[in-house]
Design a protein around this motif. Structure first.
Motif, PDB file in Angstrom:
ATOM      1  N   HIS A  42       7.339 -15.554  49.183  1.00  0.00           N
ATOM      2  CA  HIS A  42       6.419 -15.602  48.043  1.00  0.00           C
ATOM      3  C   HIS A  42       6.440 -14.293  47.258  1.00  0.00           C
ATOM      4  CE1 HIS A  42       3.448 -12.930  49.828  1.00  0.00           C
ATOM      5  NE2 HIS A  42       3.578 -13.607  50.959  1.00  0.00           N
ATOM      6  N   GLY A  43       6.030 -14.375  45.998  1.00  0.00           N
ATOM      7  CA  GLY A  43       5.962 -13.202  45.141  1.00  0.00           C
ATOM      8  C   GLY A  43       4.856 -12.252  45.579  1.00  0.00           C
ATOM      9  N   LYS A  44       4.864 -11.088  44.977  1.00  0.00           N
ATOM     10  CA  LYS A  44       3.872 -10.059  45.285  1.00  0.00           C
ATOM     11  C   LYS A  44       2.466 -10.617  45.086  1.00  0.00           C
ATOM     12  CE  LYS A  44       2.551  -5.779  46.040  1.00  0.00           C
ATOM     13  NZ  LYS A  44       2.599  -5.279  47.393  1.00  0.00           N
ATOM     14  N   SER A  45       1.634 -10.459  46.114  1.00  0.00           N
ATOM     15  CA  SER A  45       0.283 -11.014  46.037  1.00  0.00           C
ATOM     16  C   SER A  45      -0.740  -9.934  45.710  1.00  0.00           C
ATOM     17  CB  SER A  45      -0.085 -11.699  47.352  1.00  0.00           C
ATOM     18  OG  SER A  45      -0.022 -10.771  48.409  1.00  0.00           O
ATOM     19  N   SER A  46      -1.863 -10.394  45.248  1.00  0.00           N
ATOM     20  CA  SER A  46      -2.951  -9.501  44.856  1.00  0.00           C
ATOM     21  C   SER A  46      -3.834  -9.203  46.059  1.00  0.00           C
ATOM     22  CB  SER A  46      -3.795 -10.179  43.765  1.00  0.00           C
ATOM     23  OG  SER A  46      -4.936  -9.397  43.514  1.00  0.00           O
ATOM     24  N   TRP A  47      -4.252  -7.964  46.140  1.00  0.00           N
ATOM     25  CA  TRP A  47      -5.205  -7.544  47.172  1.00  0.00           C
ATOM     26  C   TRP A  47      -6.525  -7.121  46.526  1.00  0.00           C
ATOM     27  CZ3 TRP A  47      -4.325  -8.022  52.298  1.00  0.00           C
ATOM     28  CH2 TRP A  47      -3.019  -8.256  52.694  1.00  0.00           C
ATOM     29  N   PRO A  56      -4.102 -14.768  45.464  1.00  0.00           N
ATOM     30  CA  PRO A  56      -3.206 -15.217  44.390  1.00  0.00           C
ATOM     31  C   PRO A  56      -2.029 -14.252  44.227  1.00  0.00           C
ATOM     32  CG  PRO A  56      -5.052 -14.034  43.448  1.00  0.00           C
ATOM     33  CD  PRO A  56      -5.299 -14.094  44.934  1.00  0.00           C
ATOM     34  N   LEU A  57      -1.132 -14.616  43.351  1.00  0.00           N
ATOM     35  CA  LEU A  57      -0.046 -13.710  42.999  1.00  0.00           C
ATOM     36  C   LEU A  57      -0.581 -12.585  42.121  1.00  0.00           C
ATOM     37  CD1 LEU A  57       2.872 -16.154  42.100  1.00  0.00           C
ATOM     38  CD2 LEU A  57       2.664 -14.714  44.138  1.00  0.00           C
ATOM     39  N   ALA A  58      -0.039 -11.394  42.312  1.00  0.00           N
ATOM     40  CA  ALA A  58      -0.342 -10.257  41.436  1.00  0.00           C
ATOM     41  C   ALA A  58       0.493 -10.420  40.168  1.00  0.00           C
ATOM     42  CB  ALA A  58       0.007  -8.957  42.156  1.00  0.00           C
ATOM     43  N   ALA A  59       0.243  -9.578  39.188  1.00  0.00           N
ATOM     44  CA  ALA A  59       0.999  -9.639  37.926  1.00  0.00           C
ATOM     45  C   ALA A  59       2.502  -9.551  38.191  1.00  0.00           C
ATOM     46  CB  ALA A  59       0.548  -8.521  36.989  1.00  0.00           C
ATOM     47  N   ARG A  60       2.909  -8.685  39.109  1.00  0.00           N
ATOM     48  CA  ARG A  60       4.332  -8.562  39.432  1.00  0.00           C
ATOM     49  C   ARG A  60       4.887  -9.855  40.023  1.00  0.00           C
ATOM     50  NH1 ARG A  60       5.867  -4.178  43.594  1.00  0.00           N
ATOM     51  NH2 ARG A  60       6.594  -5.815  44.963  1.00  0.00           N
ATOM     52  N   GLY A  61       4.111 -10.518  40.868  1.00  0.00           N
ATOM     53  CA  GLY A  61       4.540 -11.791  41.436  1.00  0.00           C
ATOM     54  C   GLY A  61       4.682 -12.867  40.378  1.00  0.00           C
ATOM     55  N   LEU A  62       3.755 -12.876  39.423  1.00  0.00           N
ATOM     56  CA  LEU A  62       3.818 -13.845  38.317  1.00  0.00           C
ATOM     57  C   LEU A  62       5.022 -13.597  37.419  1.00  0.00           C
ATOM     58  CD1 LEU A  62       0.018 -13.922  37.427  1.00  0.00           C
ATOM     59  CD2 LEU A  62       1.357 -15.813  38.400  1.00  0.00           C
ATOM     60  N   ARG A  63       5.458 -12.344  37.342  1.00  0.00           N
ATOM     61  CA  ARG A  63       6.633 -11.987  36.546  1.00  0.00           C
ATOM     62  C   ARG A  63       7.929 -12.252  37.318  1.00  0.00           C
ATOM     63  NH1 ARG A  63       6.647  -6.237  36.500  1.00  0.00           N
ATOM     64  NH2 ARG A  63       8.014  -6.461  38.274  1.00  0.00           N
ATOM     65  N   ASP A  64       7.951 -11.886  38.593  1.00  0.00           N
ATOM     66  CA  ASP A  64       9.184 -11.977  39.389  1.00  0.00           C
ATOM     67  C   ASP A  64       9.595 -13.409  39.733  1.00  0.00           C
ATOM     68  OD1 ASP A  64       9.386  -9.229  39.364  1.00  0.00           O
ATOM     69  OD2 ASP A  64       8.752  -8.958  41.457  1.00  0.00           O
TER      70      ASP A  64
END
Length: 165
Positions: free
Chosen positions: A10-15, A25-33
């Motif tokens: 999975h993409g980078k998640s938000s903490w 959820p996904l962090a901004a980087r995960g939503l981009r990657d």
């Protein structure tokens, strides 16, 4: 028969939010990657004339969001299924999930988590020691069934991740 197994962490998640692990959820980087990696995978699959028959995801929010973004980038219109066993499991459980796949399927994408995905990928290819967030490992096998995959050596391995040079 050729079988293609694709593992996607999975993409980078938000903490940032105080949420249970499954709901992060996904962090901004995960939503981009995730879309970017989906496009890279689409190109790699087109080069091999392979298309996914099934995307099977962990039910965790960050994995499912990654799976949906990947599916969009691949223009995938098939089933996006959830499997509880992919969340907080181990490589043996993941091999059982793979071994139980419908024999009619030729190309399957699993979307899940670390450390299990790194461990499983390393079991197939010693070159893969770690799967960073949004990493994709594709393995091609010549085998009669999905249940034979644990005993087979991949005939081809492709590995990519967002920060790969």
């Amino acid at each position: 028969m050729k079988r293609t197994l694709i593992l996607v962490r999975h993409g980078k998640s938000s903490w940032e939010e105080d949420l249970p692990d499954r709901e992060r959820p996904l962090a901004a980087r995960g939503l981009r990657d995730a879309p970017m990696m989906g496009k890279r995978l689409a190109k790699a699959l087109a080069d091999n004339e392979a298309q996914p028959d099934l995307i099977l995801s962990s039910p965790a929010c960050r994995a499912l969001s990654t799976a949906r973004l990947l599916a969009d980038a691949l223009a995938y219109r098939g089933e996006l299924a959830l499997d509880e066993r992919i969340y907080a499991s181990d490589s043996r459980t993941l091999l059982a999930v793979i071994g139980a796949l419908d024999e009619r399927l030729k190309c399957v994408i699993l979307v899940g988590h670390d450390p299990e995905f790194s461990e499983l990928a390393h079991g197939f290819s010693k070159e893969i020691t770690r799967m960073p967030t949004c990493a994709i490992a594709r393995f091609s096998f010549e085998g009669a069934s999905w249940s034979a995959i644990p005993t087979l050596t991949p005939t081809r391995v492709w590995f990519d991740y967002p920060k790969k040079p």
